[in-house]
Write a protein that holds these residues in place. Structure first.
Motif, PDB file in Angstrom:
ATOM      1  N   LEU A  35       0.835  -1.199   0.000  1.00  0.00           N
ATOM      2  CA  LEU A  35       0.000   0.000   0.000  1.00  0.00           C
ATOM      3  C   LEU A  35       0.871   1.251   0.000  1.00  0.00           C
ATOM      4  CD1 LEU A  35      -2.683   1.491   0.204  1.00  0.00           C
ATOM      5  CD2 LEU A  35      -2.719   0.976   2.657  1.00  0.00           C
ATOM      6  N   CYS A  79      -8.697  -5.557  -4.988  1.00  0.00           N
ATOM      7  CA  CYS A  79      -7.399  -5.342  -5.611  1.00  0.00           C
ATOM      8  C   CYS A  79      -6.534  -6.589  -5.468  1.00  0.00           C
ATOM      9  CB  CYS A  79      -6.688  -4.142  -4.974  1.00  0.00           C
ATOM     10  SG  CYS A  79      -6.191  -4.434  -3.247  1.00  0.00           S
ATOM     11  N   PRO A  83      -3.460  -7.703  -3.842  1.00  0.00           N
ATOM     12  CA  PRO A  83      -2.678  -7.119  -2.750  1.00  0.00           C
ATOM     13  C   PRO A  83      -1.174  -7.218  -2.935  1.00  0.00           C
ATOM     14  CG  PRO A  83      -3.523  -9.262  -2.095  1.00  0.00           C
ATOM     15  CD  PRO A  83      -4.137  -8.945  -3.431  1.00  0.00           C
ATOM     16  N   SER A 111      -9.090  -7.012  -0.521  1.00  0.00           N
ATOM     17  CA  SER A 111      -8.259  -7.935  -1.280  1.00  0.00           C
ATOM     18  C   SER A 111      -9.120  -8.898  -2.087  1.00  0.00           C
ATOM     19  CB  SER A 111      -7.358  -8.726  -0.333  1.00  0.00           C
ATOM     20  OG  SER A 111      -6.732  -9.791  -1.007  1.00  0.00           O
ATOM     21  N   VAL A 123      -8.608   1.333   2.670  1.00  0.00           N
ATOM     22  CA  VAL A 123      -7.918   0.321   1.880  1.00  0.00           C
ATOM     23  C   VAL A 123      -7.307  -0.714   2.823  1.00  0.00           C
ATOM     24  CG1 VAL A 123      -6.277  -0.104   0.018  1.00  0.00           C
ATOM     25  CG2 VAL A 123      -7.323   2.164   0.260  1.00  0.00           C
ATOM     26  N   ILE A 151      -3.224  -1.754  -6.660  1.00  0.00           N
ATOM     27  CA  ILE A 151      -3.755  -1.042  -5.488  1.00  0.00           C
ATOM     28  C   ILE A 151      -3.908   0.440  -5.804  1.00  0.00           C
ATOM     29  CG2 ILE A 151      -3.314  -0.400  -3.083  1.00  0.00           C
ATOM     30  CD1 ILE A 151      -1.695  -3.013  -2.823  1.00  0.00           C
ATOM     31  N   PRO A 159      -5.622  -4.115   2.003  1.00  0.00           N
ATOM     32  CA  PRO A 159      -5.206  -5.076   0.966  1.00  0.00           C
ATOM     33  C   PRO A 159      -4.495  -6.305   1.529  1.00  0.00           C
ATOM     34  CG  PRO A 159      -3.600  -3.319   1.118  1.00  0.00           C
ATOM     35  CD  PRO A 159      -4.638  -3.039   2.182  1.00  0.00           C
TER      36      PRO A 159
END
Length: 417
Positions: free
Chosen positions: A248, A361, A363, A343, A318, A369, A320
């Motif tokens: 991230l 997304c 990850p 994720s 977010v 991301i 992830p």
């Protein structure tokens, strides 16, 4: 026991109880009061834990409201052995884990079983529930049903997130614990099916898929109107590699190419890396220095009762993770009606339908991301629509009242087996 089909069609091997259908079609069940004991983590106002401890506190409080008796056996260092307190109507029995030095595990085992026998003598237990490893040292009390709730154990995460084989000792403890179980609850379809594949002997046990509930009234966006901050990207959770926080951070330069004022705020508890015991937070701070990022801020973790106000600030949340079982944090974020990116791995697709109630997304890919974050920030109307749908889904499907009733029905189906 009948297999009830609900949200998906292919039956699992073993006995899987789908509680939505059961509530509609099962024969009447004796709804008398039960005595349920949880063994493991518990979150209190003075003692912080992760999502499992918060879940146990929430579920226990709701079970008490429905007239059931709840006891919790949990563990702390530097506490007098067998210390007792009451919180929200349920009893907590603290076992001291800081005794006998190298022999402390033996002492903890003895004290845990002593407490359980004392609780049972005072008021007979019907159900004892623990996480994957929690039944390892327990001496079973005749007539009591022992349940393991799968929130993602050591073997699950070791095989799902790394190429490193599970640690032998932890895998042994987990296997012995599951062999002590009379029934299994999985917090998602994914964690149940994967764990059954690792331990085929649990396929024959009664089992249920029951997500962890959240207190939707606590995570109520109407209490925080006007708090959302432009460009505020939020991550919250343990600071560890499997949470995807490193990727991230690596995504942020790509985000800032399109959204100059975007800033990432990270809230979490530092988890030492294994086997070195080095600080993961220090690794992230070194990464920030290497990338020369001025718009990423790492904060200490907040207690659960302060989280709604924090989530309300976010333009996008977010999380992830490389793997989860069914993260409570996802549901809390969605309940706060904030745009959410999770994720695509593990149970992600069980919760998020892309472009309907959030985005998913990869990850492991900072570029992906970044693409999903940028999309949310540059399409605020669609993001708001997804956030609204996410809130509706959580209120309808993950509220405490509904899911506590599913737990009660499953517990009652076990009594007298």
């Amino acid at each position: 026991m009948m297999i009830w089909m609900d949200n998906w069609q292919r039956p699992l091997s073993g006995t899987v109880l789908f509680c939505n259908r059961l509530m509609k079609r099962a024969r009447p069940i004796n709804c008398s009061s039960m005595h349920i004991c949880f063994v493991g983590e518990i979150a209190t106002p003075t003692f912080k834990t992760g999502g499992i401890g918060t879940f146990v506190a929430n579920l226990s409080a709701e079970l008490v409201k429905q007239g059931h008796e709840v006891s919790i056996v949990s563990f702390r260092k530097q506490q007098a052995a067998l210390e007792h307190e009451t919180l929200d109507g349920f009893s907590i029995y603290w076992v001291n884990t800081n005794q006998w030095g190298k022999l402390r595990l033996i002492k903890v085992k003895l004290d845990t079983n002593k407490v359980l026998r004392q609780i049972h003598a005072r008021s007979p237990l019907h159900i004892v529930e623990a996480p994957e490893y929690g039944l390892f040292a327990l001496q079973k009390i005749p007539g009591v049903q022992y349940v393991v709730r799968l929130n993602g154990g050591h073997v699950f995460f070791a095989k799902s997130t790394t190429d490193t084989p599970p640690r032998r000792r932890k895998a042994f403890v987990e296997k012995r614990s599951l062999k002590n179980a009379d029934a299994i609850i999985g917090v998602s379809k994914y964690v149940l099916t994967q764990t059954q594949s690792y331990y085929p002997f649990i396929q024959a046990l009664p089992s249920a898929i029951i997500p962890n509930p959240i207190l939707v009234n606590r995570f109520d966006p109407s209490k925080f109107e006007g708090e959302q901050q432009d460009g505020f990207i939020l991550f919250f959770g343990s600071l560890t590699e499997k949470k995807g926080v490193r990727q991230l951070i690596e995504a942020m330069p790509l985000v800032n190419e399109h959204v100059k004022n975007a800033a990432l705020h990270i809230y979490g508890r530092d988890i030492p890396m294994r086997p070195s015991s080095d600080s993961y937070k220090a690794l992230l701070e070194a990464l920030l220095a290497k990338l020369q990022l001025q718009n990423v801020y790492i904060h200490e973790a907040l207690p659960n009762n302060e989280m709604p106000a924090l989530l309300a600030k976010a333009s996008v949340i977010v999380l992830p993770s490389h793997m989860e079982a069914m993260p409570l944090a996802w549901l809390e974020a969605l309940a706060m009606q904030r745009p959410f990116i999770g994720s695509q791995l593990g149970p992600g697709p069980e919760v998020i339908t892309p472009h309907q109630n959030g985005l998913l997304c990869d990850p492991h890919q900072p570029a992906d991301i970044a693409e999903k974050i940028t999309y949310m920030l540059l399409h605020p109307q669609e993001a708001a629509s997804m956030a609204s749908a996410g809130r509706t889904m959580v209120v309808n499907e993950y509220n405490a009242a509904t899911l506590v009733q599913k737990n009660v029905l499953f517990y009652q189906s076990l009594i007298g087996r």
